[in-house]
Write a protein that holds these residues in place. Structure first.
Motif, PDB file in Angstrom:
ATOM      1  N   HIS A 124       0.792  -1.327   0.202  1.00 51.15           N
ATOM      2  CA  HIS A 124       0.067   0.161  -0.089  1.00 51.15           C
ATOM      3  C   HIS A 124       0.854   1.418  -0.006  1.00 51.15           C
ATOM      4  O   HIS A 124       0.292   2.376  -0.057  1.00 51.15           O
ATOM      5  CB  HIS A 124      -0.934   0.179   1.226  1.00 51.15           C
ATOM      6  N   PRO A 181       0.750   5.686   3.776  1.00 54.47           N
ATOM      7  CA  PRO A 181      -0.520   6.646   3.435  1.00 54.47           C
ATOM      8  C   PRO A 181      -0.227   8.106   4.013  1.00 54.47           C
ATOM      9  O   PRO A 181       0.699   8.243   4.585  1.00 54.47           O
ATOM     10  CB  PRO A 181      -1.438   5.958   4.676  1.00 54.47           C
ATOM     11  N   ALA A 223      -6.407   3.407   5.933  1.00 55.61           N
ATOM     12  CA  ALA A 223      -6.356   1.858   5.778  1.00 55.61           C
ATOM     13  C   ALA A 223      -7.566   1.388   6.403  1.00 55.61           C
ATOM     14  O   ALA A 223      -8.159   1.913   7.359  1.00 55.61           O
ATOM     15  CB  ALA A 223      -4.899   1.615   6.782  1.00 55.61           C
ATOM     16  N   HIS A 277     -12.580  -5.048  -2.489  1.00 58.27           N
ATOM     17  CA  HIS A 277     -11.313  -4.355  -2.795  1.00 58.27           C
ATOM     18  C   HIS A 277     -11.306  -4.166  -4.371  1.00 58.27           C
ATOM     19  O   HIS A 277     -10.780  -2.966  -4.823  1.00 58.27           O
ATOM     20  CB  HIS A 277     -10.119  -5.161  -2.416  1.00 58.27           C
ATOM     21  N   ARG A 292     -10.657  -0.513  -4.692  1.00 57.69           N
ATOM     22  CA  ARG A 292      -9.037  -0.283  -4.778  1.00 57.69           C
ATOM     23  C   ARG A 292      -8.588   0.616  -3.622  1.00 57.69           C
ATOM     24  O   ARG A 292      -7.647   1.353  -3.695  1.00 57.69           O
ATOM     25  CB  ARG A 292      -8.545   0.378  -6.090  1.00 57.69           C
ATOM     26  N   ARG A 293      -9.068   0.305  -2.367  1.00 54.30           N
ATOM     27  CA  ARG A 293      -8.803   1.030  -1.195  1.00 54.30           C
ATOM     28  C   ARG A 293      -7.569   0.484  -0.563  1.00 54.30           C
ATOM     29  O   ARG A 293      -7.299  -0.918  -0.740  1.00 54.30           O
ATOM     30  CB  ARG A 293      -9.744   1.464  -0.252  1.00 54.30           C
ATOM     31  N   ALA A 294      -6.796   1.017   0.377  1.00 57.86           N
ATOM     32  CA  ALA A 294      -5.674   0.321   1.214  1.00 57.86           C
ATOM     33  C   ALA A 294      -6.480  -0.619   2.094  1.00 57.86           C
ATOM     34  O   ALA A 294      -6.907  -0.094   3.020  1.00 57.86           O
ATOM     35  CB  ALA A 294      -4.934   1.466   1.683  1.00 57.86           C
ATOM     36  N   THR A 295      -6.529  -2.102   1.749  1.00 56.12           N
ATOM     37  CA  THR A 295      -7.207  -3.077   2.491  1.00 56.12           C
ATOM     38  C   THR A 295      -6.259  -4.010   2.974  1.00 56.12           C
ATOM     39  O   THR A 295      -5.317  -4.366   2.572  1.00 56.12           O
ATOM     40  CB  THR A 295      -8.072  -3.857   1.517  1.00 56.12           C
ATOM     41  N   CYS A 296      -6.457  -4.437   4.111  1.00 55.02           N
ATOM     42  CA  CYS A 296      -5.739  -5.426   5.109  1.00 55.02           C
ATOM     43  C   CYS A 296      -6.760  -6.488   5.517  1.00 55.02           C
ATOM     44  O   CYS A 296      -7.744  -6.202   6.150  1.00 55.02           O
ATOM     45  CB  CYS A 296      -4.783  -4.830   6.087  1.00 55.02           C
ATOM     46  N   GLY A 337      -3.460  -7.430  -4.323  1.00 52.04           N
ATOM     47  CA  GLY A 337      -3.528  -6.206  -3.576  1.00 52.04           C
ATOM     48  C   GLY A 337      -3.797  -5.743  -2.258  1.00 52.04           C
ATOM     49  O   GLY A 337      -3.923  -4.733  -2.119  1.00 52.04           O
TER      50      GLY A 337
END
Length: 709
Positions: free
Chosen positions: A301, A304, A385, A414, A418-422, A443
């Motif tokens: 990612h 941020p 995040a 996701h 397309r976000r910062a995903t965990c 991703g």
């Protein structure tokens, strides 16, 4: 790790060319058993370049014909792995340098790390290498998983990858262990530094920055012998968008000296490493899992811009745990935007409270479309995040389809946002490698361990914050070593006059010899006054009974002065107008560290400085903006802001005062051992800041006297 600073006194004027060494077209191997293992490891990960064994007596090695010496090789090798005894290593390196090789790895030990003859051999090795890059000696070598080059005499656990983070370590065994991790993180390079006799750690970092396939760089550091060089390269990495993550092991003493001021007792070398990393935007971690998880987040990612996170789980216990763990790490859990909250209510119903962190309960558990809608709504809120807390069951426990559905739903959400995903396993073992690999391909960062994940997000956010002003960060310059000579302490009168000449405000004052003159000077200044005995030997006056505050008349001044004389204190006095109405008391100090140069410490001051231990440290030079940020980081900052109705402090004047002290330190870089202003009295806004006490220790050649006012 052992290195010889003397060998590195003059850094190269331009970066070393490491492309041939790190991404070789052909590799020469010198030695027997270890050389054979290098050939096997290259073959095992698909190296398709030429492999040239070199041995004076053997005809073949691993089925390849041996060459008797360097000169008999078909051409100058791009890289060489040298696994011969230490004395022969020097000769081989010299021959490779003459032939024009791209670089070498020296595996043998017994160099500077063993002292004595080994240290001399290392100096000879440096001379033999000349301009040729050399990794080691006393190292395991390196692994290039991008091109399949394994200059590595042992097994390892890595696999080929087209891109990813790299790791540089000063420990061969830690490097080996890191290749064996089970955290779904493909490494692009693993490099062990060893003694770092020729190639220093920061030069290897700079070599990796030239490879666009490297997405982040992890560093396991035992020590740095070129702090300015490291700061320059770290800043280059920050500006280039390749985050650095550092695990600093151990702590070394600042030097053999007597700590006379508060400042020196508060700033250890580990504090200075913290200051260095913070200055140049290097994320610091404190263990190996943290190193890998932070690299993983950054590799997927990047860094941020902020610290806002969203958390999802089907458990109130997990939600509350996230809230408890996020706050002390500086992470925030903002309320969801109205649009997000409405979407969540629509899919979750009235029985679920919509809040961040979100406990979405189990009403939609196993329902793929509803889980996808829930996850997509949270991801689309656009925080820095987004975390889904989900521990997968052991495969042998039966049907895992409901958990698989949750993973599929997160992937689908996701793909659309397309976000910062965990996906976060609250326990490291709660996320299988196969699932981690699948998530990486999509991703999504597969984070193993809730605390490790939150630490990683916080560290990445710190890098992101540094990137926002990377163009204003200055690398450290090579510092001036202290003059040889005796150490002398200025008395307070001398010290204050010296700092006042740089713009630091001091109280109205007069010096006096004898009790009668002290009374006279006090009367001239006007009451109330402060009376201090003056001597270069008095470094902590309060404990010695050498200071009296708030004297309101001649009689009190006489009584205080006579009492000091009876105690055996000198009859030289400093009489000062009492400064009243301070909003806060600060300590500001500078000391000279042989490794980092001048370091400035500021914090909560006064007589309780060691008890409070509320300080921030900056490496000099420091800008007024950096000084202001350091003041804002103190736990006692509310005092400066006007705590509980008290006046706001004159922070601008405090910044100016610290800047003046730093200017004095700059002008005395070659002779300032340490400086301590404690307290610096910060008055209400618009009324300034005044240095109430000063200690300065200088080095001067024995025949010179310390400067006077």
């Amino acid at each position: 790790m052992t290195s010889l600073a003397a060998d590195h006194a003059s850094p190269p004027t331009r970066p070393r060319e490491l492309r041939r060494l790190l991404s070789p077209r052909h590799i020469a191997v010198f030695g027997g058993r270890h050389a054979a293992e290098v050939i096997r490891q290259c073959r095992s990960i698909g190296y398709d370049g030429a492999l040239w064994p070199v041995h004076p007596t053997r005809r073949t090695l691993e089925g390849l014909p041996c060459h008797p010496d360097v000169d008999s090789l078909p051409e100058a090798p791009d890289a060489a792995f040298v696994a011969v005894p230490r004395e022969a290593t020097v000769d081989v390196v010299a021959a490779l340098a003459r032939r024009g090789a791209g670089g070498a790895v020296c595996h043998a030990s017994g160099f500077a790390e063993s002292g004595g003859k080994g240290a001399e051999l290392q100096r000879l090795l440096v001379t033999a290498a000349g301009a040729m890059p050399v990794v080691g000696p006393n190292c395991h070598g390196f692994l290039n998983y991008l091109d399949g080059a394994a200059l590595w005499p042992d097994r390892h656990g890595g696999t080929r990858t087209p891109r990813g983070p790299a790791v540089i370590t000063q420990s061969g065994n830690i490097g080996l262990n890191l290749t064996m991790h089970r955290r779904s993180l493909p490494l692009s390079y693993l490099i062990t530094v060893g003694n770092g006799a020729v190639l220093r750690l920061h030069e290897l970092v700079e070599g990796l920055l030239a490879d666009p396939r490297v997405t982040a760089i992890g560093l396991h550091i035992e020590g740095l012998d070129d702090v300015p060089g490291f700061s320059r390269v770290a800043l280059k990495a920050l500006q280039q968008g390749v985050p650095l993550v550092a695990l600093k092991a151990g702590s070394s003493p600042l030097g053999a000296r007597t700590a006379l001021s508060h400042t020196s007792s508060l700033s250890g070398s580990d504090t200075l490493y913290d200051a260095l990393f913070r200055r140049v935007g290097v994320a610091r971690v404190h263990d190996l899992p943290g190193l890998l998880e932070t690299l993983k987040f950054l590799a997927v990612h990047g860094s941020p811009r902020g610290t806002r996170i969203a958390s999802m789980s089907c458990s109130g216990g997990e939600a509350s745990l996230v809230a408890d763990l996020a706050q002390p790490r500086g992470l925030t859990l903002p309320e969801f935007p109205p649009r997000t909250a409405q979407r969540l209510r629509s899919v979750l119903g009235d029985r679920v409270t919509v809040a961040n962190p979100l406990d979405y309960h189990t009403y939609i558990w196993g329902d793929g479309p509803k889980l996808t809608e829930c996850y997509e709504a949270v991801l689309d809120a656009g925080f820095d995040a987004q975390l889904l807390i989900l521990d997968l069951p052991k495969p042998d426990l039966g049907d895992t389809s409901a958990w698989d559905t949750a993973v599929d739903a997160l992937i689908a959400a996701h793909r659309s946002t397309r976000r910062a995903t965990c996906l976060v396993g609250s326990l490291p073992e709660g996320l299988p490698e196969a699932t981690g690999r699948r998530l990486l391909a999509e991703g999504i960062a597969p984070m193993q361990g809730l605390t490790e994940c939150l630490d990683a997000v916080a560290a990445a956010a710190a890098v992101g914050a540094a990137r926002e002003h990377a163009d204003r960060i200055r690398p450290l310059a090579a510092h001036t070593p202290l003059h040889p000579g005796t150490t002398r302490t200025l008395d307070e009168w001398q010290g204050k006059r010296a700092l006042a000449a740089r713009g630091l405000r001091i109280p109205e004052s007069a010096s006096a010899t004898g009790v009668d003159e002290a009374v006279l000077r006090a009367d001239e200044l006007g009451f109330p006054v402060v009376l201090k005995a003056v001597s270069a030997a008095l470094t902590h006056k309060t404990e010695a009974g050498a200071v009296r505050l708030g004297l309101t008349g001649p009689g009190q001044v006489r009584e205080a002065a006579e009492d000091m004389v009876r105690r055996g204190l000198p009859d030289r006095f400093l009489v000062e107008r009492m400064v009243r109405g301070a909003v806060a008391e600060l300590i500001v100090g500078v000391h000279h560290d042989p490794q980092f140069g001048p370091a400035l410490t500021l914090g909560a001051g006064g007589t309780l400085v060691e008890l409070l231990r509320d300080t921030a440290t900056l490496l000099l030079p420091a800008t007024p903006e950096e000084i202001r940020t350091a003041l804002a980081s103190l736990k006692t900052r509310p005092l400066l802001d006007g705590y509980r109705g008290r006046p706001r402090a004159d922070v601008d004047a405090a910044v100016d005062a610290v800047t003046a002290i730093a200017a004095y330190a700059r002008d005395h870089a070659a002779d300032l051992v340490e400086l301590d202003v404690n307290p610096l009295l910060v008055l209400p806004e618009g009324h300034g800041a005044v240095a109430a006490d000063v200690l300065i220790r200088l080095v001067r050649p024995a025949q010179e006297e310390p400067p006077h006012a």
